[in-house]
Design a protein around this motif. Structure first.
Motif, PDB file in Angstrom:
ATOM      1  N   ARG A   1      11.399   6.774  11.166  1.00 43.73           N
ATOM      2  CA  ARG A   1      11.663   5.636  10.446  1.00 43.73           C
ATOM      3  C   ARG A   1      12.586   4.719  11.604  1.00 43.73           C
ATOM      4  N   ASN A   2      12.153   3.457  11.393  1.00 44.43           N
ATOM      5  CA  ASN A   2      12.966   2.362  12.071  1.00 44.43           C
ATOM      6  C   ASN A   2      14.364   2.450  11.418  1.00 44.43           C
ATOM      7  N   VAL A   3      15.472   2.094  11.998  1.00 45.67           N
ATOM      8  CA  VAL A   3      16.723   2.075  11.513  1.00 45.67           C
ATOM      9  C   VAL A   3      17.101   1.265  10.392  1.00 45.67           C
ATOM     10  N   ASP A   4      16.229   0.210  10.573  1.00 47.47           N
ATOM     11  CA  ASP A   4      16.180  -1.018   9.141  1.00 47.47           C
ATOM     12  C   ASP A   4      15.336  -0.791   8.190  1.00 47.47           C
ATOM     13  N   PHE A   5      14.515   0.371   8.113  1.00 45.99           N
ATOM     14  CA  PHE A   5      13.263   0.164   7.280  1.00 45.99           C
ATOM     15  C   PHE A   5      13.596   1.614   6.178  1.00 45.99           C
ATOM     16  N   ASN A   6      13.563   1.013   4.765  1.00 46.31           N
ATOM     17  CA  ASN A   6      13.755   1.875   3.818  1.00 46.31           C
ATOM     18  C   ASN A   6      12.314   2.775   3.506  1.00 46.31           C
ATOM     19  N   MET A   7      12.313   3.824   3.710  1.00 48.60           N
ATOM     20  CA  MET A   7      11.102   4.660   3.476  1.00 48.60           C
ATOM     21  C   MET A   7      10.639   4.683   2.086  1.00 48.60           C
ATOM     22  N   CYS A   8      11.450   4.557   1.088  1.00 41.81           N
ATOM     23  CA  CYS A   8      11.281   4.750  -0.147  1.00 41.81           C
ATOM     24  C   CYS A   8      11.469   3.330  -0.883  1.00 41.81           C
ATOM     25  N   GLY A   9      11.206   2.266  -0.117  1.00 41.53           N
ATOM     26  CA  GLY A   9      11.338   0.872  -0.520  1.00 41.53           C
ATOM     27  C   GLY A   9       9.686   0.405  -1.131  1.00 41.53           C
ATOM     28  N   SER A  10       9.671  -0.906  -0.556  1.00 46.65           N
ATOM     29  CA  SER A  10       8.248  -1.658  -1.031  1.00 46.65           C
ATOM     30  C   SER A  10       7.151  -0.990  -0.069  1.00 46.65           C
ATOM     31  N   MET A  11       6.047  -1.215  -0.487  1.00 46.82           N
ATOM     32  CA  MET A  11       4.715  -0.874   0.105  1.00 46.82           C
ATOM     33  C   MET A  11       4.827  -1.508   1.624  1.00 46.82           C
TER      34      MET A  11
ATOM     35  N   ASN B   1       8.588  11.410  -7.625  1.00 46.09           N
ATOM     36  CA  ASN B   1       8.184  12.444  -8.632  1.00 46.09           C
ATOM     37  C   ASN B   1       8.650  11.809 -10.058  1.00 46.09           C
ATOM     38  N   HIS B   2       8.912  12.598 -11.211  1.00 44.92           N
ATOM     39  CA  HIS B   2       9.139  12.218 -12.512  1.00 44.92           C
ATOM     40  C   HIS B   2      10.521  11.790 -12.491  1.00 44.92           C
ATOM     41  N   ARG B   3      11.367  12.110 -11.634  1.00 45.87           N
ATOM     42  CA  ARG B   3      12.752  11.808 -11.412  1.00 45.87           C
ATOM     43  C   ARG B   3      12.990  10.599 -10.530  1.00 45.87           C
ATOM     44  N   ASN B   4      12.016  10.133 -10.259  1.00 49.55           N
ATOM     45  CA  ASN B   4      12.119   9.017  -9.303  1.00 49.55           C
ATOM     46  C   ASN B   4      12.824   9.073  -7.792  1.00 49.55           C
TER      47      ASN B   4
ATOM     48  N   CYS C   1      12.213  10.004  -3.984  1.00 48.56           N
ATOM     49  CA  CYS C   1      10.995   9.725  -3.142  1.00 48.56           C
ATOM     50  C   CYS C   1      10.705  11.006  -2.294  1.00 48.56           C
ATOM     51  N   ILE C   2       9.606  11.551  -2.341  1.00 43.93           N
ATOM     52  CA  ILE C   2       9.381  12.929  -1.892  1.00 43.93           C
ATOM     53  C   ILE C   2       7.946  12.959  -1.044  1.00 43.93           C
ATOM     54  N   GLY C   3       7.307  11.838  -0.909  1.00 43.25           N
ATOM     55  CA  GLY C   3       5.982  11.947  -0.240  1.00 43.25           C
ATOM     56  C   GLY C   3       5.659  10.613   0.125  1.00 43.25           C
ATOM     57  N   TYR C   4       4.623  10.382   1.148  1.00 42.56           N
ATOM     58  CA  TYR C   4       4.264   9.137   1.429  1.00 42.56           C
ATOM     59  C   TYR C   4       2.813   8.965   1.693  1.00 42.56           C
ATOM     60  N   ALA C   5       2.130   8.007   1.058  1.00 41.03           N
ATOM     61  CA  ALA C   5       0.440   7.982   1.087  1.00 41.03           C
ATOM     62  C   ALA C   5       0.434   6.904   2.338  1.00 41.03           C
ATOM     63  N   LEU C   6      -0.608   7.086   2.882  1.00 43.03           N
ATOM     64  CA  LEU C   6      -0.996   6.016   4.071  1.00 43.03           C
ATOM     65  C   LEU C   6      -2.326   6.165   4.365  1.00 43.03           C
ATOM     66  N   ILE C   7      -2.672   4.732   4.536  1.00 49.06           N
ATOM     67  CA  ILE C   7      -4.036   4.395   5.013  1.00 49.06           C
ATOM     68  C   ILE C   7      -4.105   3.509   6.268  1.00 49.06           C
ATOM     69  N   ALA C   8      -4.739   4.185   7.353  1.00 46.10           N
ATOM     70  CA  ALA C   8      -4.657   3.529   8.506  1.00 46.10           C
ATOM     71  C   ALA C   8      -6.023   3.374   9.133  1.00 46.10           C
ATOM     72  N   ASP C   9      -6.009   2.313   9.913  1.00 45.79           N
ATOM     73  CA  ASP C   9      -7.241   1.811  10.721  1.00 45.79           C
ATOM     74  C   ASP C   9      -7.116   1.253  11.970  1.00 45.79           C
ATOM     75  N   ASP C  10      -8.021   0.932  12.866  1.00 45.01           N
ATOM     76  CA  ASP C  10      -7.889   0.331  13.737  1.00 45.01           C
ATOM     77  C   ASP C  10      -8.119  -1.271  13.762  1.00 45.01           C
TER      78      ASP C  10
ATOM     79  N   LEU D   1      -0.300   8.074 -10.560  1.00 45.87           N
ATOM     80  CA  LEU D   1      -1.033   9.198 -10.915  1.00 45.87           C
ATOM     81  C   LEU D   1      -0.615  10.421 -10.177  1.00 45.87           C
ATOM     82  N   TYR D   2      -0.376  10.284  -9.126  1.00 43.42           N
ATOM     83  CA  TYR D   2      -0.057  11.545  -8.165  1.00 43.42           C
ATOM     84  C   TYR D   2       1.549  11.991  -8.155  1.00 43.42           C
ATOM     85  N   GLY D   3       2.246  10.821  -8.104  1.00 41.28           N
ATOM     86  CA  GLY D   3       3.604  11.055  -8.094  1.00 41.28           C
ATOM     87  C   GLY D   3       4.367  12.201  -8.874  1.00 41.28           C
ATOM     88  N   PRO D   4       3.863  12.337 -10.262  1.00 33.23           N
ATOM     89  CA  PRO D   4       4.507  13.527 -11.046  1.00 33.23           C
ATOM     90  C   PRO D   4       4.207  14.884 -10.303  1.00 33.23           C
ATOM     91  N   TYR D   5       3.175  15.163  -9.492  1.00 33.72           N
ATOM     92  CA  TYR D   5       2.661  16.129  -9.205  1.00 33.72           C
ATOM     93  C   TYR D   5       3.380  16.656  -7.772  1.00 33.72           C
TER      94      TYR D   5
END
Length: 434
Positions: free
Chosen positions: A170-180, A211-214, A216-225, A244-248
């Motif tokens: 994480r960059n010091v100014d970046f909130n990993m649980c924030g916006s997309m 998760n269902h308790r809101n 932040c425990i995971g991160y989905a990433l799509i990357a390309d060149d 769909l996936y968060g609660p799991y």
């Protein structure tokens, strides 16, 4: 004071009531001034979201492109456009039948895979893989103490790989649980991005999973060149998948147990390093990536010291190991194996060590640059002296080193060549171990 508008309501009604698109006119205070009959099919929770965005000045009017894209993509197949109408906002909504059907298809496929017992993270990556053309698709876990995201599995094209994406810090100014995150500028959000740019990552779409308790425990990433061909659709699918996936995604859930089972199946119980299965899997991945590099640009790969063809594999065989087991016992033999494995790991933090047999270890140095067998021999000599200090005076280490570009470049040919050089080293050292 009641909200007002400057354009006569009668004139607006005569125009908007006869069109098929849904129309909302919203005041600066996010109050609805007008809605036409076509808006009846617009879901209530989405209408509330539009009003919420309008209240925070994020209603896709005058916002930057990325923000517009993210907010519009959360509309579940509904296209949302916003225009200034005096001091008010004119919101036009229209259902995209094609996109809506694809969203419903994603939901159905995910539900079917979960029902069939597929691990939620794998199911999530697969449904994205089936709909998004980006090269890398992965779901990571948060490592909060080190402020990073770790990706244990990823899709690289159509192949599921272990450790295919390096961790993101994480960059010091970046909130990993924030916006997309939708960006071509990785350094604006993350530190230490060189490994990602080196492997070709130039554009990412990322989103925190809760998760269902809101939490932040995971991160989905799509990357390309490059930027996805249909970025809006990519963002839409990712947003939908997060819901769909968060609660799991639960700490201590079957996900964690399954990850541990996978790790155990690839770990040697004596040394704590990888076993033969893990070694062979990693080697096949490296060799396939090497072939891809050569296909993309053989000349560049030939002259780049950090290309995969310049990776090294070192095979290690203990001399005198049987004597240790016979005289001191197998516990001491196991201790010797652990000490050597730990010492090998200290040679290079980017290398990987595996135990592939009784007293055989192997170490892989990806993208080794100018590292050569003579350099490694010096390290092995030091380890032998250290082992003597640990009470193992009768243990020696024979080694066979091979570059990935040697022989036929296949796994079998590299193993055969490394094995032959290891036995040659054993003979040349002329040490009498029995």
């Amino acid at each position: 004071m009641a909200a007002t508008w400057s354009i006569p309501q009668r004139d607006l009604c005569s125009v908007f009531e006869n069109i098929s698109d849904g129309i909302l006119i919203v005041s600066p205070a996010a109050e609805i001034l007008y809605r036409n009959a076509a808006l009846e099919g617009f879901p209530t929770h989405l209408e509330e979201r539009v009003l919420s965005l309008c209240a925070t000045q994020h209603c896709c009017c005058g916002a930057d492109d990325d923000l517009q894209l993210v907010e519009r993509a959360m509309m579940e197949g509904w296209g949302v456009s916003c225009y200034a109408l005096g001091e008010n906002r004119l919101i036009i909504v229209k259902y995209d039948d094609y996109l809506g059907e694809r969203i419903q298809s994603l939901r159905d496929d995910f539900a079917k895979q979960i029902a069939s017992g597929i691990l939620p993270s794998i199911a999530a990556m697969q449904v994205l893989r089936d709909r998004i053309a980006s090269r890398w698709i992965t779901i990571g876990r948060m490592d909060w103490p080190n402020e990073r995201i770790i990706f244990d599995l990823c899709y690289d094209h159509d192949r599921l790989r272990q450790d295919g994406i390096p961790p993101l810090y994480r960059n010091v100014d970046f909130n990993m649980c924030g916006s997309m995150v939708v960006t071509k500028n990785l350094t604006g959000f993350f530190n230490q991005t060189e490994p990602h740019t080196d492997m070709g990552v130039a554009h990412i779409v990322g989103l925190a999973l809760k998760n269902h308790r809101n939490e932040c425990i995971g991160y989905a990433l799509i990357a390309d060149d490059h930027e996805p061909e249909n970025l809006k659709e990519t963002v839409t699918f990712l947003q939908e998948l997060a819901v769909l996936y968060g609660p799991y995604f639960e700490v201590g859930s079957a996900e964690k147990k399954t990850r541990k089972a996978v790790a155990d199946a690839h770990t040697d119980v004596v040394t704590g390093q990888g076993n033969r299965r893990a070694f062979e899997s990693f080697m096949h991945e490296c060799l396939e990536d090497m072939r891809n590099e050569l296909e993309e640009s053989e000349v560049e790969a030939m002259f780049d010291p950090k290309s995969l063809r310049n990776s090294l594999m070192m095979l290690i065989d203990f001399d005198g190991f049987k004597r240790v087991n016979d005289l001191a016992g197998h516990d001491e033999g196991d201790r010797a194996l652990r000490l050597v494995a730990e010492a090998l790991c200290e040679i290079n933090s980017d290398s990987r060590v595996y135990r592939i047999g009784g007293d055989e270890l192997v170490q892989v140095f990806p993208r080794a640059g100018d590292l050569e067998a003579d350099d490694l021999r010096q390290h092995i000599n030091i380890i032998e002296r250290e082992m003597s200090g640990h009470g193992f005076d009768d243990i020696g280490l024979s080694m066979g080193v091979v570059h990935f570009f040697e022989g036929e470049g296949s796994f079998a040919s590299l193993m055969a060549l490394a094995d032959a050089r290891m036995y040659q080293d054993k003979r040349m050292r002329s040490i009498a171990f029995v």
